[in-house]
Design a protein around this motif. Structure first.
Motif, mmCIF file in Angstrom:
data_model
loop_
_atom_site.group_PDB
_atom_site.id
_atom_site.type_symbol
_atom_site.label_atom_id
_atom_site.label_comp_id
_atom_site.label_asym_id
_atom_site.label_seq_id
_atom_site.Cartn_x
_atom_site.Cartn_y
_atom_site.Cartn_z
ATOM 1 N N THR A 177 13.889 80.568 -57.176
ATOM 2 C CA THR A 177 12.341 80.702 -56.724
ATOM 3 C C THR A 177 12.114 79.148 -56.094
ATOM 4 O OG1 THR A 177 11.629 80.193 -59.168
ATOM 5 C CG2 THR A 177 11.803 82.430 -58.553
ATOM 6 N N THR A 178 12.925 78.238 -55.963
ATOM 7 C CA THR A 178 12.485 76.918 -55.598
ATOM 8 C C THR A 178 13.765 76.516 -54.691
ATOM 9 O OG1 THR A 178 10.921 76.435 -57.371
ATOM 10 C CG2 THR A 178 11.669 74.789 -56.216
ATOM 11 N N GLN A 199 9.574 83.141 -49.797
ATOM 12 C CA GLN A 199 8.951 83.589 -51.113
ATOM 13 C C GLN A 199 9.078 82.494 -52.353
ATOM 14 O OE1 GLN A 199 10.740 86.686 -53.124
ATOM 15 N NE2 GLN A 199 12.738 86.555 -51.640
ATOM 16 N N CYS A 200 9.759 81.354 -51.652
ATOM 17 C CA CYS A 200 9.969 80.285 -52.630
ATOM 18 C C CYS A 200 9.220 79.211 -52.529
ATOM 19 C CB CYS A 200 11.489 79.887 -52.485
ATOM 20 S SG CYS A 200 12.943 81.288 -53.037
ATOM 21 N N ARG A 201 9.136 78.372 -53.353
ATOM 22 C CA ARG A 201 8.438 77.173 -53.537
ATOM 23 C C ARG A 201 9.352 76.052 -52.971
ATOM 24 N NH1 ARG A 201 7.826 77.047 -58.107
ATOM 25 N NH2 ARG A 201 5.591 77.496 -58.322
ATOM 26 N N LEU A 203 10.543 71.756 -52.422
ATOM 27 C CA LEU A 203 10.216 70.671 -53.279
ATOM 28 C C LEU A 203 10.787 69.570 -51.995
ATOM 29 C CD1 LEU A 203 11.512 70.966 -56.670
ATOM 30 C CD2 LEU A 203 9.182 70.911 -56.167
ATOM 31 N N ARG A 219 4.091 63.157 -52.664
ATOM 32 C CA ARG A 219 4.279 64.727 -53.219
ATOM 33 C C ARG A 219 3.888 64.979 -54.477
ATOM 34 N NH1 ARG A 219 4.384 65.721 -47.891
ATOM 35 N NH2 ARG A 219 6.113 64.743 -46.649
ATOM 36 N N LEU A 221 2.903 68.305 -57.891
ATOM 37 C CA LEU A 221 3.086 69.522 -58.333
ATOM 38 C C LEU A 221 1.974 69.579 -59.366
ATOM 39 C CD1 LEU A 221 6.930 69.629 -59.368
ATOM 40 C CD2 LEU A 221 5.662 71.232 -57.970
ATOM 41 N N THR A 234 7.229 76.281 -64.668
ATOM 42 C CA THR A 234 6.571 76.482 -63.265
ATOM 43 C C THR A 234 7.471 76.646 -62.030
ATOM 44 O OG1 THR A 234 4.878 74.786 -64.014
ATOM 45 C CG2 THR A 234 5.086 75.142 -61.459
ATOM 46 N N LEU A 235 8.780 76.038 -62.123
ATOM 47 C CA LEU A 235 9.700 76.300 -61.006
ATOM 48 C C LEU A 235 10.261 77.456 -61.278
ATOM 49 C CD1 LEU A 235 11.260 72.648 -60.909
ATOM 50 C CD2 LEU A 235 9.441 73.360 -59.688
ATOM 51 N N LYS A 238 7.470 82.398 -58.886
ATOM 52 C CA LYS A 238 7.288 82.124 -57.660
ATOM 53 C C LYS A 238 6.062 81.483 -57.237
ATOM 54 C CE LYS A 238 10.406 85.943 -55.999
ATOM 55 N NZ LYS A 238 10.389 87.375 -55.683
ATOM 56 N N PRO A 239 5.733 80.634 -56.209
ATOM 57 C CA PRO A 239 4.669 80.154 -55.885
ATOM 58 C C PRO A 239 3.435 81.199 -55.723
ATOM 59 C CG PRO A 239 6.108 79.799 -54.009
ATOM 60 C CD PRO A 239 6.702 80.438 -55.058
#
Length: 239
Positions: A177-178, A199-201, A203, A219, A221, A234-235, A238-239
């Motif tokens: 998801t990241t 659909q992913c975060r 970094l 940056r 979070l 959190t990671l 999905k964001p």
């Protein structure tokens, strides 16, 4: 909810390509000087310097998350982070058993130094850590989850050792998801070519092998609390 400055991809002198000055205490001190709130130690295929880093970072008030940069069977680099040190060290033992048993030659590849709590060398890792493991990319998510961790593909825009370079595509049955980019300027194009990533975060980490390359506080979070468990959870979403 706190908005925290992060750098979640750092290498210590345990990685053979890491500078000798990248000791756990030096990494923690530099993170504090730069004003980072959260860091993660992600040496190649090893978590063995995480105990010293977590201790040193706590003394500076910096949250250090135990982790590892795994090299899959396809030589794709992926970061795995864990909510506890115990989980990370158990994962470490599993990954080392899956690593190709090729001895390290310090004169060619560099030192692989394990540090204790007083920032003194307590040992070395005999097998070369930058080799591939036997773990395929499509199995790594579940491997990390079985230790309560999270996995995300590292520096996916790089021309080597990245998901897109080595596999050529994002597997449609992926669960991550990241994902990580070193160069955010290519984010739009990367997502355009790979719809799964929309659909992913994303970094943006340094992948630092030298102290001066650790990120500045740029940056952030947003976490519900400043803890490794909250970061991992959190990671996973999905964001």
């Amino acid at each position: 909810m706190p908005e925290l400055f992060y750098d979640l991809h750092l290498h210590s002198c345990l990685s053979p390509c890491g500078d000798d000055d990248m000791t756990p205490a030096n990494i923690a001190g530099m993170a504090a000087i730069k004003g980072l709130d959260v860091i993660a130690l992600t040496d190649h295929n090893s978590c063995k310097n995480c105990p010293a880093l977590l201790k040193a970072a706590a003394e500076y008030g910096v949250l250090a998350v135990p982790g590892m940069e795994v090299t899959t069977a396809e030589e794709v680099h992926a970061v795995c982070l864990f909510p506890t040190l115990d989980a990370a060290m158990d994962f470490d033992a599993m990954v080392y058993s899956e690593l190709l048993p090729f001895p390290n030659d310090e004169n060619i590849f560099g030192k692989q130094q394990i540090y204790g709590l007083n920032d003194t060398v307590t040992g070395t890792v005999p097998n070369l850590l930058i080799n591939a493991t036997k773990i395929p990319f499509d199995a790594l998510w579940e491997r990390a989850r079985s230790y309560d961790g999270v996995m995300f593909p590292a520096h996916i825009e790089k021309a080597a050792n990245s998901l897109l370079a080595n596999l050529g595509f994002v597997p449609p049955d992926s669960l991550f998801t990241t994902f990580e980019l070193k160069d955010l300027s290519c984010l739009h194009e990367i997502r355009r070519r790979n719809p799964y990533l929309e659909q992913c975060r994303v970094l943006n980490d340094s992948d630092a092998h030298y102290l001066e390359h650790i990120h500045e506080p740029e940056r952030t979070l947003v976490l519900e609390e400043k803890s490794a468990r909250c970061l991992v959870e959190t990671l996973l979403r999905k964001p």
